[in-house]
Design an enzyme around this catalytic site. Structure first.
Site, mmCIF file in Angstrom:
data_model
loop_
_atom_site.group_PDB
_atom_site.id
_atom_site.type_symbol
_atom_site.label_atom_id
_atom_site.label_comp_id
_atom_site.label_asym_id
_atom_site.label_seq_id
_atom_site.Cartn_x
_atom_site.Cartn_y
_atom_site.Cartn_z
ATOM 1 N N CYS A 158 0.803 -1.223 0.000
ATOM 2 C CA CYS A 158 0.000 0.000 0.000
ATOM 3 C C CYS A 158 0.835 1.272 0.000
ATOM 4 O O CYS A 158 0.373 2.319 -0.444
ATOM 5 C CB CYS A 158 -0.930 0.004 1.216
ATOM 6 S SG CYS A 158 -2.153 -1.322 1.214
ATOM 7 N N VAL A 159 2.054 1.206 0.513
ATOM 8 C CA VAL A 159 2.884 2.403 0.594
ATOM 9 C C VAL A 159 3.499 2.772 -0.750
ATOM 10 O O VAL A 159 4.011 3.885 -0.922
ATOM 11 C CB VAL A 159 3.998 2.208 1.648
ATOM 12 C CG1 VAL A 159 5.157 1.396 1.091
ATOM 13 C CG2 VAL A 159 4.501 3.545 2.189
#
Length: 362
Positions: A138-139
Protein backbone atom coordinates in the site's frame (compact mmCIF):
# COMPACT_ATOMS: atom_id res chain seq x y z
CA UNK A 1 9.91 18.03 -9.74
CA UNK A 2 6.41 18.73 -10.97
CA UNK A 3 3.49 16.32 -11.29
CA UNK A 4 1.89 17.14 -14.63
CA UNK A 5 -0.74 14.41 -14.81
CA UNK A 6 -2.40 11.75 -12.65
CA UNK A 7 -4.85 9.23 -14.07
CA UNK A 8 -6.67 6.35 -12.44
CA UNK A 9 -8.09 3.37 -14.36
CA UNK A 10 -10.53 0.73 -13.12
CA UNK A 11 -11.66 -2.63 -14.54
CA UNK A 12 -15.07 -2.65 -16.18
CA UNK A 13 -16.50 -5.23 -13.76
CA UNK A 14 -18.13 -3.16 -10.99
CA UNK A 15 -20.23 -4.66 -8.20
CA UNK A 16 -22.04 -3.46 -5.08
CA UNK A 17 -20.38 -4.61 -1.89
CA UNK A 18 -23.46 -6.62 -0.95
CA UNK A 19 -23.27 -8.69 -4.14
CA UNK A 20 -19.59 -9.45 -3.60
CA UNK A 21 -20.31 -10.43 0.00
CA UNK A 22 -23.10 -12.75 -1.06
CA UNK A 23 -20.94 -14.52 -3.65
CA UNK A 24 -18.01 -14.88 -1.28
CA UNK A 25 -20.10 -16.21 1.57
CA UNK A 26 -22.06 -18.72 -0.52
CA UNK A 27 -19.67 -19.74 -3.30
CA UNK A 28 -16.05 -18.60 -3.13
CA UNK A 29 -15.02 -19.08 0.49
CA UNK A 30 -14.83 -22.75 1.35
CA UNK A 31 -14.48 -24.53 4.65
CA UNK A 32 -15.48 -23.45 8.14
CA UNK A 33 -16.43 -19.85 7.42
CA UNK A 34 -19.15 -18.19 9.49
CA UNK A 35 -21.31 -16.24 7.03
CA UNK A 36 -22.40 -13.86 9.78
CA UNK A 37 -18.77 -12.89 10.41
CA UNK A 38 -18.16 -12.34 6.70
CA UNK A 39 -21.19 -10.10 6.41
CA UNK A 40 -20.27 -8.10 9.50
CA UNK A 41 -16.69 -7.53 8.40
CA UNK A 42 -17.72 -6.50 4.89
CA UNK A 43 -20.41 -4.16 6.22
CA UNK A 44 -17.84 -2.46 8.46
CA UNK A 45 -15.23 -2.01 5.71
CA UNK A 46 -16.56 1.38 4.61
CA UNK A 47 -16.84 0.11 1.01
CA UNK A 48 -19.97 0.47 -1.11
CA UNK A 49 -18.78 -0.71 -4.54
CA UNK A 50 -15.67 -2.34 -5.98
CA UNK A 51 -14.21 -3.04 -9.40
CA UNK A 52 -12.83 -6.52 -10.06
CA UNK A 53 -10.29 -7.76 -12.60
CA UNK A 54 -12.64 -10.55 -13.71
CA UNK A 55 -16.39 -11.07 -13.76
CA UNK A 56 -17.45 -12.18 -10.29
CA UNK A 57 -18.51 -15.65 -11.45
CA UNK A 58 -15.04 -16.32 -12.91
CA UNK A 59 -13.30 -16.42 -9.53
CA UNK A 60 -14.82 -19.78 -8.67
CA UNK A 61 -13.30 -21.20 -11.86
CA UNK A 62 -9.69 -20.29 -11.03
CA UNK A 63 -8.16 -23.62 -10.10
CA UNK A 64 -4.74 -22.54 -8.81
CA UNK A 65 -2.17 -19.78 -8.41
CA UNK A 66 -0.95 -20.25 -11.98
CA UNK A 67 -4.34 -19.35 -13.45
CA UNK A 68 -4.80 -16.44 -11.07
CA UNK A 69 -1.33 -15.08 -11.84
CA UNK A 70 -1.82 -15.45 -15.60
CA UNK A 71 -4.95 -13.33 -15.22
CA UNK A 72 -2.94 -10.83 -13.18
CA UNK A 73 -0.46 -10.41 -16.03
CA UNK A 74 -3.11 -10.18 -18.77
CA UNK A 75 -5.37 -7.70 -16.99
CA UNK A 76 -2.48 -5.87 -15.33
CA UNK A 77 -0.79 -5.08 -18.64
CA UNK A 78 -4.12 -3.90 -20.07
CA UNK A 79 -4.92 -1.59 -17.14
CA UNK A 80 -1.36 -0.36 -16.73
CA UNK A 81 -1.10 0.50 -20.43
CA UNK A 82 -4.38 2.40 -20.28
CA UNK A 83 -3.34 4.35 -17.18
CA UNK A 84 0.05 5.35 -18.62
CA UNK A 85 -1.24 6.33 -22.06
CA UNK A 86 -4.13 8.30 -20.57
CA UNK A 87 -1.79 10.14 -18.21
CA UNK A 88 0.70 10.96 -20.97
CA UNK A 89 -2.06 12.15 -23.29
CA UNK A 90 -3.46 14.43 -20.57
CA UNK A 91 0.01 15.97 -20.20
CA UNK A 92 0.47 16.42 -23.96
CA UNK A 93 3.23 13.81 -24.06
CA UNK A 94 3.84 10.50 -25.84
CA UNK A 95 5.40 7.20 -24.75
CA UNK A 96 8.49 8.03 -26.84
CA UNK A 97 9.18 10.99 -24.56
CA UNK A 98 9.42 8.95 -21.35
CA UNK A 99 12.90 8.60 -19.84
CA UNK A 100 12.02 6.54 -16.75
CA UNK A 101 9.15 4.23 -15.87
CA UNK A 102 8.66 3.02 -12.29
CA UNK A 103 6.16 0.22 -11.75
CA UNK A 104 4.59 -0.72 -8.44
CA UNK A 105 2.69 -3.90 -7.65
CA UNK A 106 2.34 -6.43 -4.85
CA UNK A 107 -0.58 -8.60 -6.02
CA UNK A 108 1.08 -10.76 -8.66
CA UNK A 109 4.40 -11.92 -10.09
CA UNK A 110 5.71 -11.15 -13.57
CA UNK A 111 9.17 -11.53 -15.05
CA UNK A 112 9.70 -9.55 -17.24
CA UNK A 113 7.95 -7.09 -14.95
CA UNK A 114 4.82 -5.19 -15.91
CA UNK A 115 6.79 -2.05 -16.83
CA UNK A 116 8.74 -3.94 -19.52
CA UNK A 117 5.56 -5.41 -20.99
CA UNK A 118 3.77 -2.05 -20.96
CA UNK A 119 6.78 -0.24 -22.43
CA UNK A 120 6.86 -2.68 -25.34
CA UNK A 121 3.10 -2.54 -25.87
CA UNK A 122 2.70 1.25 -25.97
CA UNK A 123 5.96 2.02 -27.76
CA UNK A 124 8.40 3.50 -25.27
CA UNK A 125 12.00 3.99 -26.38
CA UNK A 126 14.40 1.04 -26.13
CA UNK A 127 16.61 3.06 -23.77
CA UNK A 128 13.84 3.88 -21.27
CA UNK A 129 15.06 3.33 -17.70
CA UNK A 130 12.97 0.81 -15.75
CA UNK A 131 12.58 0.56 -11.98
CA UNK A 132 10.17 -2.11 -10.68
CA UNK A 133 8.98 -1.68 -7.08
CA UNK A 134 7.75 -5.07 -5.87
CA UNK A 135 6.66 -5.79 -2.31
CA UNK A 136 6.04 -2.30 -0.94
CA UNK A 137 2.29 -2.86 -0.95
CA UNK A 138 0.00 0.00 0.00
CA UNK A 139 2.88 2.40 0.59
CA UNK A 140 4.22 2.05 -2.96
CA UNK A 141 2.04 4.78 -4.49
CA UNK A 142 3.55 7.44 -2.26
CA UNK A 143 6.99 5.79 -2.33
CA UNK A 144 6.85 5.74 -6.12
CA UNK A 145 6.21 9.48 -6.22
CA UNK A 146 9.17 9.94 -3.89
CA UNK A 147 11.38 7.86 -6.19
CA UNK A 148 10.25 9.96 -9.17
CA UNK A 149 11.41 12.97 -7.18
CA UNK A 150 14.78 11.35 -6.46
CA UNK A 151 15.37 10.64 -10.15
CA UNK A 152 14.20 13.99 -11.51
CA UNK A 153 16.32 15.99 -9.09
CA UNK A 154 19.31 14.53 -10.90
CA UNK A 155 17.68 14.64 -14.36
CA UNK A 156 15.92 18.03 -14.52
CA UNK A 157 15.23 17.79 -18.27
CA UNK A 158 13.57 14.36 -18.08
CA UNK A 159 10.06 12.92 -18.09
CA UNK A 160 9.30 10.10 -15.64
CA UNK A 161 6.23 7.92 -15.14
CA UNK A 162 4.97 5.94 -12.15
CA UNK A 163 2.59 3.07 -12.92
CA UNK A 164 0.79 1.28 -10.08
CA UNK A 165 -1.21 -1.87 -10.88
CA UNK A 166 -2.97 -3.90 -8.17
CA UNK A 167 -5.42 -6.76 -8.72
CA UNK A 168 -6.12 -7.68 -5.12
CA UNK A 169 -9.10 -9.91 -5.90
CA UNK A 170 -6.85 -12.44 -7.63
CA UNK A 171 -5.05 -13.14 -4.35
CA UNK A 172 -8.17 -14.44 -2.57
CA UNK A 173 -7.45 -17.63 -0.62
CA UNK A 174 -10.64 -19.67 -0.84
CA UNK A 175 -9.73 -22.13 1.93
CA UNK A 176 -8.41 -19.55 4.40
CA UNK A 177 -10.88 -18.84 7.21
CA UNK A 178 -8.51 -16.48 9.03
CA UNK A 179 -9.72 -13.08 10.15
CA UNK A 180 -7.07 -11.42 7.94
CA UNK A 181 -8.39 -13.12 4.80
CA UNK A 182 -11.99 -12.30 5.63
CA UNK A 183 -11.17 -8.64 6.30
CA UNK A 184 -9.15 -8.40 3.07
CA UNK A 185 -11.96 -9.99 1.07
CA UNK A 186 -14.21 -7.08 2.02
CA UNK A 187 -11.73 -4.22 1.80
CA UNK A 188 -9.52 -4.52 -1.28
CA UNK A 189 -10.45 -3.76 -4.88
CA UNK A 190 -8.69 -3.74 -8.24
CA UNK A 191 -7.31 -0.87 -10.30
CA UNK A 192 -4.34 0.97 -11.70
CA UNK A 193 -3.02 4.52 -11.80
CA UNK A 194 -0.23 6.49 -13.43
CA UNK A 195 1.62 9.68 -12.55
CA UNK A 196 3.59 11.70 -15.10
CA UNK A 197 6.24 14.01 -13.68
CA UNK A 198 8.93 16.26 -15.13
CA UNK A 199 12.16 17.76 -13.84
CA UNK A 200 12.59 21.43 -12.96
CA UNK A 201 13.99 22.48 -16.34
CA UNK A 202 11.27 20.69 -18.27
CA UNK A 203 8.62 22.22 -16.01
CA UNK A 204 9.53 25.72 -17.19
CA UNK A 205 8.29 24.83 -20.67
CA UNK A 206 4.80 23.90 -19.49
CA UNK A 207 1.68 25.92 -20.20
CA UNK A 208 0.95 28.70 -17.70
CA UNK A 209 -2.60 27.74 -16.78
CA UNK A 210 -3.30 24.00 -16.99
CA UNK A 211 -6.87 22.85 -16.54
CA UNK A 212 -5.90 20.65 -13.59
CA UNK A 213 -3.41 21.86 -10.94
CA UNK A 214 0.11 20.48 -11.36
CA UNK A 215 1.68 20.32 -7.90
CA UNK A 216 5.40 20.42 -7.22
CA UNK A 217 7.00 17.75 -5.05
CA UNK A 218 9.25 19.49 -2.53
CA UNK A 219 10.57 16.51 -0.59
CA UNK A 220 9.88 13.07 0.81
CA UNK A 221 10.74 10.85 3.74
CA UNK A 222 10.70 7.08 4.29
CA UNK A 223 10.19 5.52 7.72
CA UNK A 224 10.66 1.88 8.73
CA UNK A 225 9.33 0.88 12.15
CA UNK A 226 10.93 -1.63 14.55
CA UNK A 227 9.58 -5.08 15.38
CA UNK A 228 6.67 -4.78 12.96
CA UNK A 229 7.54 -7.11 10.07
CA UNK A 230 4.48 -9.28 10.69
CA UNK A 231 2.02 -6.41 10.85
CA UNK A 232 1.28 -6.52 7.13
CA UNK A 233 2.38 -8.41 4.04
CA UNK A 234 2.09 -11.76 2.28
CA UNK A 235 3.03 -15.32 3.07
CA UNK A 236 4.00 -16.95 -0.23
CA UNK A 237 3.07 -20.62 -0.62
CA UNK A 238 1.77 -23.25 -2.99
CA UNK A 239 -1.65 -21.58 -3.25
CA UNK A 240 -0.20 -18.16 -3.92
CA UNK A 241 -0.22 -15.05 -1.76
CA UNK A 242 -1.81 -15.32 1.69
CA UNK A 243 -2.55 -12.03 3.41
CA UNK A 244 -0.79 -11.03 6.62
CA UNK A 245 -2.81 -8.28 8.29
CA UNK A 246 -2.40 -7.85 12.02
CA UNK A 247 -4.78 -5.94 14.27
CA UNK A 248 -1.81 -3.86 15.49
CA UNK A 249 -1.72 -1.71 12.33
CA UNK A 250 -3.96 1.12 13.63
CA UNK A 251 -1.92 1.24 16.86
CA UNK A 252 1.32 1.52 14.86
CA UNK A 253 -0.14 4.39 12.86
CA UNK A 254 -1.32 6.11 16.02
CA UNK A 255 2.04 5.62 17.75
CA UNK A 256 4.43 6.79 15.04
CA UNK A 257 2.87 8.84 12.25
CA UNK A 258 2.13 12.04 14.16
CA UNK A 259 5.72 12.47 15.33
CA UNK A 260 7.04 11.54 11.89
CA UNK A 261 4.91 14.19 10.19
CA UNK A 262 5.93 16.82 12.74
CA UNK A 263 9.64 16.09 12.26
CA UNK A 264 9.37 15.92 8.47
CA UNK A 265 7.61 19.26 8.24
CA UNK A 266 9.96 20.89 10.74
CA UNK A 267 12.93 19.95 8.55
CA UNK A 268 11.15 21.74 5.68
CA UNK A 269 10.60 24.83 7.84
CA UNK A 270 6.89 24.12 8.23
CA UNK A 271 4.37 23.03 10.81
CA UNK A 272 1.14 21.11 10.40
CA UNK A 273 -0.72 24.43 10.43
CA UNK A 274 0.87 25.10 7.04
CA UNK A 275 -0.70 21.98 5.47
CA UNK A 276 -4.03 22.79 3.82
CA UNK A 277 -4.75 19.49 2.04
CA UNK A 278 -4.05 15.82 2.62
CA UNK A 279 -3.68 12.93 0.18
CA UNK A 280 -3.98 9.90 2.43
CA UNK A 281 -4.09 6.23 1.50
CA UNK A 282 -7.49 4.61 2.31
CA UNK A 283 -6.17 1.81 4.48
CA UNK A 284 -9.58 1.06 5.97
CA UNK A 285 -11.83 2.70 8.57
CA UNK A 286 -9.72 1.83 11.63
CA UNK A 287 -6.49 2.95 9.96
CA UNK A 288 -8.06 6.18 8.75
CA UNK A 289 -9.42 6.93 12.20
CA UNK A 290 -6.00 6.26 13.73
CA UNK A 291 -4.40 8.58 11.17
CA UNK A 292 -6.95 11.30 11.82
CA UNK A 293 -6.38 11.10 15.57
CA UNK A 294 -2.57 10.98 15.21
CA UNK A 295 -2.59 14.16 13.14
CA UNK A 296 -5.40 15.89 15.03
CA UNK A 297 -7.56 16.24 11.90
CA UNK A 298 -11.31 16.36 11.47
CA UNK A 299 -12.98 13.93 9.07
CA UNK A 300 -13.40 16.63 6.42
CA UNK A 301 -9.61 16.94 6.03
CA UNK A 302 -9.47 13.40 4.63
CA UNK A 303 -12.94 13.29 3.10
CA UNK A 304 -11.57 12.61 -0.40
CA UNK A 305 -9.92 9.49 0.99
CA UNK A 306 -13.12 8.33 2.70
CA UNK A 307 -15.02 8.87 -0.56
CA UNK A 308 -12.46 6.84 -2.50
CA UNK A 309 -12.70 3.98 -0.01
CA UNK A 310 -16.47 3.92 -0.39
CA UNK A 311 -16.45 4.06 -4.21
CA UNK A 312 -13.63 1.64 -5.09
CA UNK A 313 -12.22 0.12 -1.90
CA UNK A 314 -8.53 -0.09 -1.03
CA UNK A 315 -6.47 -0.56 -4.22
CA UNK A 316 -3.16 -1.05 -2.40
CA UNK A 317 -0.43 1.03 -4.12
CA UNK A 318 -2.82 2.55 -6.68
CA UNK A 319 -5.21 3.94 -4.06
CA UNK A 320 -3.29 7.01 -2.92
CA UNK A 321 -2.78 7.96 -6.57
CA UNK A 322 -6.54 7.76 -7.16
CA UNK A 323 -6.97 10.00 -4.12
CA UNK A 324 -4.42 12.44 -5.57
CA UNK A 325 -6.25 12.51 -8.91
CA UNK A 326 -9.59 13.05 -7.14
CA UNK A 327 -8.11 15.86 -5.04
CA UNK A 328 -6.69 17.74 -8.03
CA UNK A 329 -9.84 17.42 -10.14
CA UNK A 330 -12.67 17.55 -7.59
CA UNK A 331 -11.21 19.69 -4.80
CA UNK A 332 -8.39 21.70 -6.37
CA UNK A 333 -6.09 23.09 -3.67
CA UNK A 334 -5.61 26.80 -3.19
CA UNK A 335 -2.79 28.16 -5.39
CA UNK A 336 0.50 28.11 -3.48
CA UNK A 337 -0.85 25.92 -0.66
CA UNK A 338 1.05 23.00 0.86
CA UNK A 339 -0.26 19.45 0.79
CA UNK A 340 0.89 16.19 2.34
CA UNK A 341 0.71 12.76 0.75
CA UNK A 342 1.08 9.83 3.12
CA UNK A 343 0.71 6.06 3.02
CA UNK A 344 1.69 3.05 5.09
CA UNK A 345 2.58 -0.48 4.08
CA UNK A 346 4.51 -3.70 4.75
CA UNK A 347 7.67 -3.28 6.75
CA UNK A 348 5.83 -1.84 8.70
CA UNK A 349 6.62 1.51 7.10
CA UNK A 350 5.35 4.87 5.96
CA UNK A 351 6.14 7.36 3.22
CA UNK A 352 5.57 11.11 3.44
CA UNK A 353 5.62 13.41 0.41
CA UNK A 354 5.44 17.21 0.65
CA UNK A 355 3.45 18.83 -2.17
CA UNK A 356 2.76 22.42 -3.15
CA UNK A 357 0.00 23.60 -5.46
CA UNK A 358 1.13 25.90 -8.30
CA UNK A 359 1.11 29.61 -7.52
CA UNK A 360 -0.83 30.39 -10.67
CA UNK A 361 -4.60 29.83 -10.59
CA UNK A 362 -5.89 26.72 -12.34
Amino acid sequence: MRIVSVQGVLPEHRYPQAEITETLAHTLLRGAVDERVVRRLHANAGVQTRHLALPLERYGELVDFTEANDSFIDVGVQLGSAAVTDALKAAGLTPQGVDLIISATVTGLAVPTLDARVAALIGMRPDVVRLPLVGLGCVAGAAGVARLHDYLRGHPDSVAVLMAVELCSLTLQRDDASMANLVASGLFGDGAAAVVAVGANRARDLEDAPEVPQPDVLGARSRLYPDSERAMGWDVGTTGLTIVLDSSVPALVHRYVGEDVEAFLADAGLTQDDIEWYVAHPGGPKVLEALREALGLDREAVSVTWDSLARIGNLSSASVLHVLADTLTRRPPRPGSYGLMLAMGPGFCSELVLLRAPERAA
